[in-house]
Design a protein around this motif. Structure first.
Motif, PDB file in Angstrom:
ATOM      1  N   GLN A  46       3.937  52.487   4.008  1.00 40.51           N
ATOM      2  CA  GLN A  46       2.903  53.248   4.505  1.00 40.51           C
ATOM      3  C   GLN A  46       2.414  52.093   5.574  1.00 40.51           C
ATOM      4  O   GLN A  46       2.309  50.141   5.555  1.00 40.51           O
ATOM      5  N   VAL A  47       2.592  52.331   7.416  1.00 41.17           N
ATOM      6  CA  VAL A  47       1.643  51.324   7.854  1.00 41.17           C
ATOM      7  C   VAL A  47       0.812  51.030   7.478  1.00 41.17           C
ATOM      8  O   VAL A  47      -0.005  51.984   7.685  1.00 41.17           O
ATOM      9  N   GLN A  48      -0.508  50.054   7.713  1.00 42.23           N
ATOM     10  CA  GLN A  48      -1.555  50.275   7.732  1.00 42.23           C
ATOM     11  C   GLN A  48      -1.776  48.988   8.481  1.00 42.23           C
ATOM     12  O   GLN A  48      -0.704  48.002   8.588  1.00 42.23           O
ATOM     13  N   LEU A  49      -3.056  49.155   9.084  1.00 50.73           N
ATOM     14  CA  LEU A  49      -4.040  48.116   9.908  1.00 50.73           C
ATOM     15  C   LEU A  49      -4.953  47.784   8.822  1.00 50.73           C
ATOM     16  O   LEU A  49      -5.709  48.524   9.195  1.00 50.73           O
ATOM     17  N   VAL A  50      -5.133  47.074   8.308  1.00 51.87           N
ATOM     18  CA  VAL A  50      -6.705  46.526   8.369  1.00 51.87           C
ATOM     19  C   VAL A  50      -7.691  45.246   8.742  1.00 51.87           C
ATOM     20  O   VAL A  50      -7.182  44.239   8.476  1.00 51.87           O
ATOM     21  N   GLU A  51      -8.491  45.793   9.268  1.00 53.06           N
ATOM     22  CA  GLU A  51      -9.553  44.885   9.678  1.00 53.06           C
ATOM     23  C   GLU A  51     -10.641  43.987   8.473  1.00 53.06           C
ATOM     24  O   GLU A  51     -10.672  44.947   8.020  1.00 53.06           O
ATOM     25  N   SER A  52     -10.907  43.252   9.389  1.00 55.91           N
ATOM     26  CA  SER A  52     -12.018  42.319   7.812  1.00 55.91           C
ATOM     27  C   SER A  52     -12.598  41.005   8.746  1.00 55.91           C
ATOM     28  O   SER A  52     -11.753  41.078  10.038  1.00 55.91           O
ATOM     29  N   GLY A  53     -13.610  40.871   8.265  1.00 53.61           N
ATOM     30  CA  GLY A  53     -14.446  39.666   9.167  1.00 53.61           C
ATOM     31  C   GLY A  53     -16.063  39.892  10.029  1.00 53.61           C
ATOM     32  O   GLY A  53     -16.253  39.257  10.064  1.00 53.61           O
ATOM     33  N   GLY A  54     -16.290  41.410   9.867  1.00 57.13           N
ATOM     34  CA  GLY A  54     -16.889  41.976  11.143  1.00 57.13           C
ATOM     35  C   GLY A  54     -18.635  41.531   9.767  1.00 57.13           C
ATOM     36  O   GLY A  54     -19.015  41.354   9.007  1.00 57.13           O
ATOM     37  N   GLY A  55     -19.831  42.136  10.550  1.00 60.33           N
ATOM     38  CA  GLY A  55     -20.607  41.344   9.562  1.00 60.33           C
ATOM     39  C   GLY A  55     -21.532  41.431  10.952  1.00 60.33           C
ATOM     40  O   GLY A  55     -21.908  41.640  12.382  1.00 60.33           O
ATOM     41  N   LEU A  56     -23.103  41.202   9.997  1.00 57.66           N
ATOM     42  CA  LEU A  56     -24.163  40.544  10.543  1.00 57.66           C
ATOM     43  C   LEU A  56     -24.484  39.215  11.369  1.00 57.66           C
ATOM     44  O   LEU A  56     -24.886  38.443  10.347  1.00 57.66           O
ATOM     45  N   VAL A  57     -25.032  38.694  12.264  1.00 60.91           N
ATOM     46  CA  VAL A  57     -25.291  37.894  13.262  1.00 60.91           C
ATOM     47  C   VAL A  57     -26.132  38.285  13.887  1.00 60.91           C
ATOM     48  O   VAL A  57     -25.993  38.985  15.286  1.00 60.91           O
ATOM     49  N   GLN A  58     -26.586  36.237  14.441  1.00 57.80           N
ATOM     50  CA  GLN A  58     -28.061  36.467  15.499  1.00 57.80           C
ATOM     51  C   GLN A  58     -26.907  36.004  17.012  1.00 57.80           C
ATOM     52  O   GLN A  58     -26.021  35.337  16.976  1.00 57.80           O
ATOM     53  N   SER A  59     -27.595  35.997  18.402  1.00 57.34           N
ATOM     54  CA  SER A  59     -27.442  36.181  19.218  1.00 57.34           C
ATOM     55  C   SER A  59     -27.091  34.812  19.519  1.00 57.34           C
ATOM     56  O   SER A  59     -27.840  33.598  18.917  1.00 57.34           O
ATOM     57  N   GLY A  60     -26.109  34.893  20.123  1.00 54.32           N
ATOM     58  CA  GLY A  60     -25.596  33.295  20.129  1.00 54.32           C
ATOM     59  C   GLY A  60     -24.747  32.232  18.930  1.00 54.32           C
ATOM     60  O   GLY A  60     -23.948  31.500  19.273  1.00 54.32           O
ATOM     61  N   GLY A  61     -23.916  33.471  17.674  1.00 58.15           N
ATOM     62  CA  GLY A  61     -23.166  33.240  17.008  1.00 58.15           C
ATOM     63  C   GLY A  61     -21.547  33.220  17.025  1.00 58.15           C
ATOM     64  O   GLY A  61     -21.709  33.525  18.606  1.00 58.15           O
ATOM     65  N   SER A  62     -21.501  32.954  16.174  1.00 55.68           N
ATOM     66  CA  SER A  62     -19.528  33.118  15.663  1.00 55.68           C
ATOM     67  C   SER A  62     -19.231  34.151  14.849  1.00 55.68           C
ATOM     68  O   SER A  62     -20.492  34.426  13.543  1.00 55.68           O
ATOM     69  N   LEU A  63     -17.807  34.549  15.012  1.00 50.55           N
ATOM     70  CA  LEU A  63     -17.059  35.511  14.269  1.00 50.55           C
ATOM     71  C   LEU A  63     -16.020  35.647  13.908  1.00 50.55           C
ATOM     72  O   LEU A  63     -15.883  35.534  15.864  1.00 50.55           O
ATOM     73  N   ARG A  64     -14.967  35.884  13.040  1.00 52.76           N
ATOM     74  CA  ARG A  64     -13.813  35.909  13.624  1.00 52.76           C
ATOM     75  C   ARG A  64     -13.515  37.078  12.494  1.00 52.76           C
ATOM     76  O   ARG A  64     -13.537  37.009  11.532  1.00 52.76           O
ATOM     77  N   LEU A  65     -13.079  38.095  13.388  1.00 52.42           N
ATOM     78  CA  LEU A  65     -11.976  39.405  12.815  1.00 52.42           C
ATOM     79  C   LEU A  65     -10.870  38.913  12.883  1.00 52.42           C
ATOM     80  O   LEU A  65      -9.463  38.310  12.823  1.00 52.42           O
ATOM     81  N   SER A  66      -9.529  39.722  11.464  1.00 47.03           N
ATOM     82  CA  SER A  66      -9.041  39.688  10.891  1.00 47.03           C
ATOM     83  C   SER A  66      -8.427  40.947  11.023  1.00 47.03           C
ATOM     84  O   SER A  66      -8.764  41.963  10.674  1.00 47.03           O
ATOM     85  N   CYS A  67      -6.642  41.411  10.863  1.00 46.86           N
ATOM     86  CA  CYS A  67      -6.176  42.747  10.806  1.00 46.86           C
ATOM     87  C   CYS A  67      -4.682  41.786  10.124  1.00 46.86           C
ATOM     88  O   CYS A  67      -4.152  41.148  11.373  1.00 46.86           O
ATOM     89  N   THR A  68      -5.146  42.390   9.592  1.00 42.24           N
ATOM     90  CA  THR A  68      -2.990  42.073   8.746  1.00 42.24           C
ATOM     91  C   THR A  68      -2.523  42.995   8.488  1.00 42.24           C
ATOM     92  O   THR A  68      -3.815  44.483   8.125  1.00 42.24           O
ATOM     93  N   ALA A  69      -1.582  43.619   9.655  1.00 44.38           N
ATOM     94  CA  ALA A  69      -0.675  44.630   9.245  1.00 44.38           C
ATOM     95  C   ALA A  69       0.911  44.477   7.932  1.00 44.38           C
ATOM     96  O   ALA A  69       0.664  43.754   7.380  1.00 44.38           O
ATOM     97  N   SER A  70       0.766  45.743   7.230  1.00 46.25           N
ATOM     98  CA  SER A  70       2.092  46.392   6.966  1.00 46.25           C
ATOM     99  C   SER A  70       2.678  47.051   7.426  1.00 46.25           C
ATOM    100  O   SER A  70       2.296  47.973   7.884  1.00 46.25           O
ATOM    101  N   GLY A  71       3.432  47.521   6.497  1.00 47.69           N
ATOM    102  CA  GLY A  71       4.514  48.366   6.545  1.00 47.69           C
ATOM    103  C   GLY A  71       5.519  48.280   7.916  1.00 47.69           C
ATOM    104  O   GLY A  71       6.178  49.682   8.669  1.00 47.69           O
ATOM    105  N   MET A  72       5.361  47.537   8.773  1.00 44.83           N
ATOM    106  CA  MET A  72       5.367  47.160  10.374  1.00 44.83           C
ATOM    107  C   MET A  72       5.950  46.293  10.590  1.00 44.83           C
ATOM    108  O   MET A  72       5.988  44.983   9.831  1.00 44.83           O
TER     109      MET A  72
END
Length: 122
Positions: free
Chosen positions: A1-27
């Protein structure tokens, strides 16, 4: 089964940073162009950044110089490092895997994750 799973979202203040990740499987991850899109409710889904099989990135003008897309084929994962975030970056961010550049819109594969919410407070 093909899947793309995102993580890393959230709430941050203006000027801040985030790192999103996307891990794939089945491909076969290294055969795909990987991309991040974002969508605000009621608006179209827009390309934020993409990275080809060969590792060549491209960015929407609105995020150039602030966001960086990187892929790690050994981990079947693509990352989006987002710096100097602004309230207008608030959206649901979707991971995309596609083979359009090789096979075109008719025969290419186009896969989506379920999205992760990024909220930037002013």
């Amino acid at each position: 089964q093909v899947q793309l799973v995102e993580s890393g979202g959230g709430l941050v203040q203006s000027g801040g940073s985030l790192r999103l990740s996307c891990t794939a499987s089945g491909m076969l991850f290294d055969m795909y162009t990987m991309a991040w899109y974002r969508q605000v409710p009621g608006q179209q889904r827009d390309l934020v950044a993409a990275i080809t099989k060969d590792g060549s990135p491209n960015y929407a003008d609105s995020v150039k110089g602030r966001f960086t897309i990187v892929r790690d084929d050994s981990k079947n994962t693509v990352y989006l490092q987002m710096n100097r975030l602004q309230p207008e970056d608030t959206a649901v961010y979707y991971c995309n895997a596609n083979t359009m550049s090789d096979y075109g819109p008719t025969y290419g594969i186009n896969l989506w994750g379920n999205g992760t919410l990024v909220t930037i407070s002013s």
